[in-house]
Design a protein around this motif. Structure first.
Motif, PDB file in Angstrom:
ATOM      1  N   ARG A  27     -26.466  11.450 -11.308  1.00  0.00           N
ATOM      2  CA  ARG A  27     -25.067  11.174 -11.597  1.00  0.00           C
ATOM      3  C   ARG A  27     -24.136  11.912 -10.647  1.00  0.00           C
ATOM      4  NH1 ARG A  27     -20.760  13.303 -14.114  1.00  0.00           N
ATOM      5  NH2 ARG A  27     -19.407  11.903 -15.319  1.00  0.00           N
ATOM      6  N   CYS A  28     -24.473  13.141 -10.285  1.00  0.00           N
ATOM      7  CA  CYS A  28     -23.597  13.915  -9.407  1.00  0.00           C
ATOM      8  C   CYS A  28     -23.507  13.290  -8.018  1.00  0.00           C
ATOM      9  CB  CYS A  28     -24.086  15.357  -9.316  1.00  0.00           C
ATOM     10  SG  CYS A  28     -25.713  15.547  -8.585  1.00  0.00           S
ATOM     11  N   VAL A  29     -24.557  12.587  -7.593  1.00  0.00           N
ATOM     12  CA  VAL A  29     -24.525  11.901  -6.303  1.00  0.00           C
ATOM     13  C   VAL A  29     -23.498  10.768  -6.335  1.00  0.00           C
ATOM     14  CG1 VAL A  29     -25.885  10.597  -4.628  1.00  0.00           C
ATOM     15  CG2 VAL A  29     -26.917  12.522  -5.844  1.00  0.00           C
ATOM     16  N   ILE A  30     -23.471  10.021  -7.428  1.00  0.00           N
ATOM     17  CA  ILE A  30     -22.493   8.934  -7.565  1.00  0.00           C
ATOM     18  C   ILE A  30     -21.084   9.485  -7.631  1.00  0.00           C
ATOM     19  CG2 ILE A  30     -21.719   7.074  -9.065  1.00  0.00           C
ATOM     20  CD1 ILE A  30     -24.203   6.356  -7.565  1.00  0.00           C
ATOM     21  N   ALA A  31     -20.893  10.556  -8.383  1.00  0.00           N
ATOM     22  CA  ALA A  31     -19.555  11.143  -8.505  1.00  0.00           C
ATOM     23  C   ALA A  31     -19.048  11.615  -7.146  1.00  0.00           C
ATOM     24  CB  ALA A  31     -19.572  12.292  -9.505  1.00  0.00           C
ATOM     25  N   ARG A  32     -19.907  12.256  -6.375  1.00  0.00           N
ATOM     26  CA  ARG A  32     -19.491  12.722  -5.058  1.00  0.00           C
ATOM     27  C   ARG A  32     -19.241  11.548  -4.109  1.00  0.00           C
ATOM     28  NH1 ARG A  32     -23.154  16.094  -4.523  1.00  0.00           N
ATOM     29  NH2 ARG A  32     -24.690  14.835  -3.430  1.00  0.00           N
ATOM     30  N   ALA A  33     -20.066  10.512  -4.191  1.00  0.00           N
ATOM     31  CA  ALA A  33     -19.895   9.351  -3.317  1.00  0.00           C
ATOM     32  C   ALA A  33     -18.598   8.615  -3.619  1.00  0.00           C
ATOM     33  CB  ALA A  33     -21.092   8.404  -3.474  1.00  0.00           C
ATOM     34  N   VAL A  34     -18.282   8.412  -4.888  1.00  0.00           N
ATOM     35  CA  VAL A  34     -17.042   7.717  -5.261  1.00  0.00           C
ATOM     36  C   VAL A  34     -15.824   8.504  -4.801  1.00  0.00           C
ATOM     37  CG1 VAL A  34     -15.637   6.962  -7.211  1.00  0.00           C
ATOM     38  CG2 VAL A  34     -18.089   6.490  -7.196  1.00  0.00           C
ATOM     39  N   GLY A  35     -15.866   9.822  -4.943  1.00  0.00           N
ATOM     40  CA  GLY A  35     -14.737  10.633  -4.508  1.00  0.00           C
ATOM     41  C   GLY A  35     -14.523  10.573  -3.004  1.00  0.00           C
ATOM     42  N   GLU A  36     -15.600  10.577  -2.235  1.00  0.00           N
ATOM     43  CA  GLU A  36     -15.470  10.534  -0.776  1.00  0.00           C
ATOM     44  C   GLU A  36     -14.973   9.174  -0.293  1.00  0.00           C
ATOM     45  OE1 GLU A  36     -19.146  13.660   0.166  1.00  0.00           O
ATOM     46  OE2 GLU A  36     -19.372  11.505   0.515  1.00  0.00           O
ATOM     47  N   VAL A  37     -15.560   8.103  -0.803  1.00  0.00           N
ATOM     48  CA  VAL A  37     -15.180   6.765  -0.349  1.00  0.00           C
ATOM     49  C   VAL A  37     -13.792   6.403  -0.837  1.00  0.00           C
ATOM     50  CG1 VAL A  37     -15.786   4.315  -0.452  1.00  0.00           C
ATOM     51  CG2 VAL A  37     -17.584   6.041  -0.223  1.00  0.00           C
ATOM     52  N   ARG A  38     -13.431   6.803  -2.024  1.00  0.00           N
ATOM     53  CA  ARG A  38     -12.092   6.505  -2.547  1.00  0.00           C
ATOM     54  C   ARG A  38     -11.012   7.137  -1.680  1.00  0.00           C
ATOM     55  NH1 ARG A  38     -11.947   8.364  -8.291  1.00  0.00           N
ATOM     56  NH2 ARG A  38     -12.153  10.371  -7.244  1.00  0.00           N
ATOM     57  N   ALA A  39     -11.238   8.349  -1.203  1.00  0.00           N
ATOM     58  CA  ALA A  39     -10.266   8.996  -0.322  1.00  0.00           C
ATOM     59  C   ALA A  39     -10.166   8.268   1.018  1.00  0.00           C
ATOM     60  CB  ALA A  39     -10.657  10.456  -0.103  1.00  0.00           C
ATOM     61  N   LEU A  40     -11.290   7.774   1.539  1.00  0.00           N
ATOM     62  CA  LEU A  40     -11.255   7.026   2.797  1.00  0.00           C
ATOM     63  C   LEU A  40     -10.503   5.707   2.634  1.00  0.00           C
ATOM     64  CD1 LEU A  40     -14.902   7.571   4.110  1.00  0.00           C
ATOM     65  CD2 LEU A  40     -12.815   8.724   4.858  1.00  0.00           C
ATOM     66  N   LEU A  41     -10.732   5.026   1.516  1.00  0.00           N
ATOM     67  CA  LEU A  41     -10.024   3.773   1.270  1.00  0.00           C
ATOM     68  C   LEU A  41      -8.527   3.995   1.092  1.00  0.00           C
ATOM     69  CD1 LEU A  41     -12.513   2.078  -1.233  1.00  0.00           C
ATOM     70  CD2 LEU A  41     -12.129   1.449   1.147  1.00  0.00           C
ATOM     71  N   ILE A  93     -23.628   2.234   2.691  1.00  0.00           N
ATOM     72  CA  ILE A  93     -23.335   0.913   2.114  1.00  0.00           C
ATOM     73  C   ILE A  93     -23.430   0.978   0.593  1.00  0.00           C
ATOM     74  CG2 ILE A  93     -24.108  -1.473   1.989  1.00  0.00           C
ATOM     75  CD1 ILE A  93     -25.005  -1.295   4.828  1.00  0.00           C
ATOM     76  N   ASP A  94     -24.446   1.666   0.093  1.00  0.00           N
ATOM     77  CA  ASP A  94     -24.570   1.805  -1.357  1.00  0.00           C
ATOM     78  C   ASP A  94     -23.438   2.641  -1.937  1.00  0.00           C
ATOM     79  OD1 ASP A  94     -26.859   0.296  -1.263  1.00  0.00           O
ATOM     80  OD2 ASP A  94     -28.211   2.023  -1.214  1.00  0.00           O
ATOM     81  N   ARG A  95     -22.983   3.626  -1.219  1.00  0.00           N
ATOM     82  CA  ARG A  95     -21.846   4.424  -1.688  1.00  0.00           C
ATOM     83  C   ARG A  95     -20.584   3.567  -1.774  1.00  0.00           C
ATOM     84  NH1 ARG A  95     -22.602  10.200  -0.800  1.00  0.00           N
ATOM     85  NH2 ARG A  95     -24.762  10.538  -0.171  1.00  0.00           N
ATOM     86  N   LEU A  96     -20.397   2.694  -0.791  1.00  0.00           N
ATOM     87  CA  LEU A  96     -19.242   1.805  -0.807  1.00  0.00           C
ATOM     88  C   LEU A  96     -19.326   0.813  -1.962  1.00  0.00           C
ATOM     89  CD1 LEU A  96     -16.679   1.297   0.884  1.00  0.00           C
ATOM     90  CD2 LEU A  96     -17.972  -0.386   2.190  1.00  0.00           C
TER      91      LEU A  96
END
Length: 308
Positions: free
Chosen positions: A86-100, A59-62
């Motif tokens: 910061r690297c956790v946020i960068a990886r989370a944004v990349g994963e969720v953006r691809a799913l969206l 949920i926080d990643r989203l």
């Protein structure tokens, strides 16, 4: 506290609480499957799943992805908000953006389109009129400009409910991405032919596609299915009756196409598309993700149950 503040305020995420809950239920299991598959594919010295639990739940990643796309908040600021690196946020944004980006665009409840062939098929089955146009993104900081993707907007017929007609009259049409972006300068007609639009219209169902003067070629190649502004037959010394008729036809065509301009303006309200400062290879996923989120929220606003 950060999660509650972001979810409760639609101005931050651009989405209502109900739509956010639907996205969590839809993407959450998919993200976990992809995450488990990634863990299994890597060589490990100990059992998979052993070790410290993730501090940034899905949920926080989203939420971090929504704030990044909507306001262009940097990864450093998001890392401070959620208390991670910061690297956790960068990886989370990349994963969720691809799913969206892979979800497609929601046209109506239960109808979601992902490819150009599905769009043409839906237009032919429903008897709706499509409006196609392209936009040019400001581009990354390197100075290279990126030709934005073609957008096909579905105009509901007036036989539909009044809420749908009013929403589209205000420019809130549902956006359907035809394909990925094209780097560099590219004409609209060239981009449309590269996407296979002419072939799909010529071989597919009889549909009407409204376009501007940049799409005059496909009109003859598709048997008049691509409707462009009327040609001016008199270059000089045109009679008054012709000037009046030509202006009336031009305005009538423009008034039908104005929905696509308003729809692109709605996309530009998201900071990630107003000025793209990320990597060029992420531009396609960013545009598709924003278009999918915007169409999902607009479709949800049409539901009478949500308007009570």
């Amino acid at each position: 506290m950060t999660r509650a503040a972001i979810v409760s305020n639609r101005r931050i995420t651009g989405l209502s609480v109900g739509v956010f809950a639907e996205l969590v239920a839809d993407l959450g299991p998919l993200w976990h499957v992809c995450h488990e598959a990634k863990l299994v594919s890597r060589p490990w010295q100990r059992a998979v799943g052993v070790g410290e639990e993730y501090r940034l739940v899905f949920i926080d990643r989203l939420l971090a992805t929504f704030v990044h796309l909507g306001y262009g908040v940097t990864h450093d600021v998001l890392a401070c908000w959620f208390g991670v690196d910061r690297c956790v946020i960068a990886r989370a944004v990349g994963e969720v953006r691809a799913l969206l980006a892979g979800r497609g665009c929601t046209i109506s409840p239960g109808v979601r389109l992902r490819t150009l062939a599905e769009v043409i098929g839906h237009l032919g089955a429903s008897g709706q009129t499509g409006i196609i146009d392209g936009h040019r993104d400001p581009g990354p900081p390197s100075g290279r400009r990126t030709q934005g993707p073609g957008h096909l907007y579905l105009r509901e017929e007036q036989a539909e409910c009044r809420e749908v007609h009013d929403l589209h009259r205000r420019g809130g049409a549902a956006a359907v991405l035809l394909r990925s972006t094209t780097p560099g300068s590219c004409a609209d007609i060239t981009h449309a032919r590269a996407l296979g639009l002419v072939r799909l219209l010529a071989d597919g169902p009889a549909v009407e596609i409204l376009a501007d003067a940049g799409y005059q070629g496909p009109g003859a190649q598709t048997g008049g299915r691509v409707v462009t502004p009327p040609h001016r037959k008199f270059k000089k010394n045109a009679p008054d009756w012709y000037e009046e008729m030509h202006e009336r036809q031009r305005k009538a065509h423009s008034s039908r196409r104005i929905r696509v301009e308003h729809g692109i303006a709605h996309l530009k309200n998201w900071r990630a598309l107003a000025r793209h400062l990320g990597r060029r290879e992420h531009m396609s996923d960013t545009v598709q993700a924003v278009a999918g989120l915007l169409s999902h929220q607009q479709t949800a606003d049409l539901s009478p149950r949500r308007q009570r």
